[in-house]
Design a protein around this motif. Structure first.
Motif, mmCIF file in Angstrom:
data_model
loop_
_atom_site.group_PDB
_atom_site.id
_atom_site.type_symbol
_atom_site.label_atom_id
_atom_site.label_comp_id
_atom_site.label_asym_id
_atom_site.label_seq_id
_atom_site.Cartn_x
_atom_site.Cartn_y
_atom_site.Cartn_z
ATOM 1 N N VAL A 140 -1.076 -4.139 -6.187
ATOM 2 C CA VAL A 140 -1.937 -3.111 -5.599
ATOM 3 C C VAL A 140 -1.903 -1.899 -6.528
ATOM 4 C CG1 VAL A 140 -2.271 -1.516 -3.680
ATOM 5 C CG2 VAL A 140 -1.642 -3.877 -3.225
ATOM 6 N N ALA A 141 -3.072 -1.399 -6.876
ATOM 7 C CA ALA A 141 -3.182 -0.261 -7.797
ATOM 8 C C ALA A 141 -3.715 0.967 -7.067
ATOM 9 C CB ALA A 141 -4.099 -0.612 -8.961
ATOM 10 N N ALA A 142 -3.157 2.109 -7.423
ATOM 11 C CA ALA A 142 -3.623 3.384 -6.887
ATOM 12 C C ALA A 142 -4.217 4.194 -8.037
ATOM 13 C CB ALA A 142 -2.464 4.138 -6.241
ATOM 14 N N ASP A 143 -5.524 4.422 -7.983
ATOM 15 C CA ASP A 143 -6.229 5.219 -8.993
ATOM 16 C C ASP A 143 -6.710 6.506 -8.335
ATOM 17 O OD1 ASP A 143 -6.620 3.401 -11.495
ATOM 18 O OD2 ASP A 143 -7.087 2.123 -9.794
ATOM 19 N N GLY A 144 -6.425 7.643 -8.970
ATOM 20 C CA GLY A 144 -6.856 8.880 -8.360
ATOM 21 C C GLY A 144 -6.917 10.045 -9.344
ATOM 22 N N LEU B 189 0.818 -1.213 0.000
ATOM 23 C CA LEU B 189 0.000 0.000 0.000
ATOM 24 C C LEU B 189 0.856 1.269 0.000
ATOM 25 C CD1 LEU B 189 -2.954 -0.844 2.427
ATOM 26 C CD2 LEU B 189 -3.054 -0.509 -0.043
ATOM 27 N N LYS B 190 1.871 1.306 0.866
ATOM 28 C CA LYS B 190 2.728 2.493 0.934
ATOM 29 C C LYS B 190 3.466 2.701 -0.385
ATOM 30 C CE LYS B 190 3.547 2.474 5.930
ATOM 31 N NZ LYS B 190 4.580 2.380 7.001
ATOM 32 N N ASP B 191 3.913 1.598 -0.975
ATOM 33 C CA ASP B 191 4.624 1.710 -2.260
ATOM 34 C C ASP B 191 3.694 2.234 -3.348
ATOM 35 O OD1 ASP B 191 6.889 0.712 -1.042
ATOM 36 O OD2 ASP B 191 6.525 -1.348 -1.678
ATOM 37 N N ALA B 192 2.421 1.800 -3.315
ATOM 38 C CA ALA B 192 1.463 2.257 -4.323
ATOM 39 C C ALA B 192 1.205 3.752 -4.192
ATOM 40 C CB ALA B 192 0.154 1.472 -4.180
ATOM 41 N N VAL B 193 1.074 4.228 -2.957
ATOM 42 C CA VAL B 193 0.860 5.669 -2.730
ATOM 43 C C VAL B 193 2.083 6.460 -3.177
ATOM 44 C CG1 VAL B 193 0.516 7.444 -0.979
ATOM 45 C CG2 VAL B 193 -0.777 5.304 -0.858
ATOM 46 N N ALA B 194 3.283 5.955 -2.863
ATOM 47 C CA ALA B 194 4.509 6.644 -3.277
ATOM 48 C C ALA B 194 4.616 6.700 -4.797
ATOM 49 C CB ALA B 194 5.725 5.929 -2.690
ATOM 50 N N ALA B 195 4.242 5.612 -5.466
ATOM 51 C CA ALA B 195 4.282 5.581 -6.927
ATOM 52 C C ALA B 195 3.274 6.570 -7.516
ATOM 53 C CB ALA B 195 4.001 4.168 -7.432
ATOM 54 N N PHE B 196 2.105 6.674 -6.868
ATOM 55 C CA PHE B 196 1.091 7.633 -7.341
ATOM 56 C C PHE B 196 1.606 9.061 -7.190
ATOM 57 C CE2 PHE B 196 -2.499 10.450 -6.850
ATOM 58 C CZ PHE B 196 -3.346 10.060 -7.872
ATOM 59 N N LYS B 197 2.228 9.363 -6.052
ATOM 60 C CA LYS B 197 2.765 10.707 -5.831
ATOM 61 C C LYS B 197 3.827 11.052 -6.874
ATOM 62 C CE LYS B 197 1.996 11.062 -0.829
ATOM 63 N NZ LYS B 197 2.672 11.141 0.502
ATOM 64 N N ALA B 198 4.668 10.065 -7.192
ATOM 65 C CA ALA B 198 5.707 10.301 -8.194
ATOM 66 C C ALA B 198 5.096 10.636 -9.541
ATOM 67 C CB ALA B 198 6.608 9.074 -8.300
ATOM 68 N N ARG B 199 4.050 9.923 -9.917
ATOM 69 C CA ARG B 199 3.382 10.212 -11.189
ATOM 70 C C ARG B 199 2.672 11.563 -11.144
ATOM 71 N NH1 ARG B 199 1.088 5.232 -14.709
ATOM 72 N NH2 ARG B 199 3.108 4.237 -15.020
ATOM 73 N N ALA B 200 2.123 11.887 -9.986
ATOM 74 C CA ALA B 200 1.454 13.179 -9.856
ATOM 75 C C ALA B 200 2.456 14.320 -10.048
ATOM 76 C CB ALA B 200 0.784 13.280 -8.493
ATOM 77 N N ASP B 201 3.654 14.165 -9.494
ATOM 78 C CA ASP B 201 4.694 15.190 -9.674
ATOM 79 C C ASP B 201 5.082 15.322 -11.147
ATOM 80 O OD1 ASP B 201 4.795 15.759 -6.977
ATOM 81 O OD2 ASP B 201 6.408 14.332 -6.563
ATOM 82 N N ILE B 202 5.202 14.179 -11.821
ATOM 83 C CA ILE B 202 5.572 14.202 -13.244
ATOM 84 C C ILE B 202 4.479 14.876 -14.073
ATOM 85 C CG2 ILE B 202 5.985 12.753 -15.271
ATOM 86 C CD1 ILE B 202 7.286 10.713 -13.388
ATOM 87 N N ALA B 203 3.217 14.518 -13.791
ATOM 88 C CA ALA B 203 2.100 15.093 -14.541
ATOM 89 C C ALA B 203 1.989 16.594 -14.304
ATOM 90 C CB ALA B 203 0.796 14.399 -14.149
ATOM 91 N N THR B 204 2.209 17.000 -13.059
ATOM 92 C CA THR B 204 2.132 18.430 -12.732
ATOM 93 C C THR B 204 3.190 19.222 -13.496
ATOM 94 O OG1 THR B 204 1.270 17.957 -10.516
ATOM 95 C CG2 THR B 204 2.280 20.114 -10.868
ATOM 96 N N ALA B 205 4.407 18.697 -13.509
ATOM 97 C CA ALA B 205 5.480 19.372 -14.239
ATOM 98 C C ALA B 205 5.219 19.376 -15.737
ATOM 99 C CB ALA B 205 6.817 18.682 -13.940
ATOM 100 N N ALA B 206 4.625 18.295 -16.250
ATOM 101 C CA ALA B 206 4.395 18.180 -17.690
ATOM 102 C C ALA B 206 3.410 19.219 -18.206
ATOM 103 C CB ALA B 206 3.893 16.779 -18.028
#
Length: 235
Positions: free
Chosen positions: A224-228, A157-174
């Motif tokens: 485990v998948a994180a969708d948001g 679960l923690k890894d999934a949240v961390a992976a989601f945050k990383a993608r969120a940072d990438i998307a925000t910068a993009a």
């Protein structure tokens, strides 16, 4: 002004005030991005399942049923003596055998199963080899026990949240944003657990020998998948 007139005026004023306020429920939301992140790991199978069966035919259906019951009862009693093995009766079917013309019943055939489950592979393997003296091998497979799967999912679960945050940072910068707000986040297990069946040649080898079969249980992938949804804050 009468009391009724004052009340009417107050209601009218309140309605006008409400109409002037912005409707937050209907307010459009901009710069939203939907994201998905998955993490997974291989988890060793720790549960072994074996299906054994007896099958015979006889002209007398009553005697056939009695013989099948006796064979299964003996096997169940023997299996219950093995520590750490769960024993269940499986399916049982009886059907007629017809002559070449398909008109007359010439006999009956019956099949009955027992199902064994254990986390102790060595004990179940030895028990299976013993029971194969009187029964036939229906199948053997391996799986992840529910407590083991839940523990693996909790760790991911923690890894999934961390992976989601990383993608969120990438998307925000993009998209040129300076930061983001989290709108929604759902964490789910993929729920797919492939079962590893034992090869037919391995089952045949076990049925011919009283010695315990060496077991290679294999692994399954737990995901485990994180969708948001995030809302990007623009400069």
């Amino acid at each position: 002004m009468s009391s009724l007139s004052r009340l009417t005026a107050a209601i009218a004023l309140s309605a006008a005030t409400l109409a002037a306020l912005p409707s937050h429920a209907d307010e459009a939301r901009y710069n939203q991005v939907a994201l998905r992140a998955e993490v997974s790991q291989d988890v060793a199978h720790d549960l072994m399942n074996v299906t054994l069966y007896t099958e015979a035919q006889n002209d007398d259906p009553a005697k056939l049923a009695a013989d099948t019951t006796e064979t299964l009862n003996i096997a169940v009693e023997r299996a219950r003596q093995a520590k750490g093995v769960t024993v269940k009766l499986g399916s049982r079917n009886s059907y007629p055998i017809y002559d070449n013309d398909g008109q007359q019943i010439t006999g009956w055939r019956e099949r009955g199963e027992i199902r064994l489950e254990s986390a102790d592979f060595a004990t179940l393997s030895k028990l299976t080899a013993d029971l194969l003296k009187n029964l036939k091998m229906g199948g053997m497979d391996f799986a992840i026990a529910n407590p083991t799967r839940k523990k693996a999912e909790d760790e991911l679960l923690k890894d999934a949240v961390a992976a989601f945050k990383a993608r969120a940072d990438i998307a925000t910068a993009a998209v040129g944003g300076k930061s983001y707000k989290l709108v929604s986040l759902n964490l789910n297990s993929a729920g797919f657990q492939p079962i590893r069946p034992m090869r037919m040649d391995a089952m045949a080898s076990m049925s011919k020998s009283a010695a315990p079969q060496e077991i290679e249980a294999g692994t399954s992938e737990v995901t485990v998948a994180a969708d948001g949804v995030i809302e990007v804050q623009m400069p």
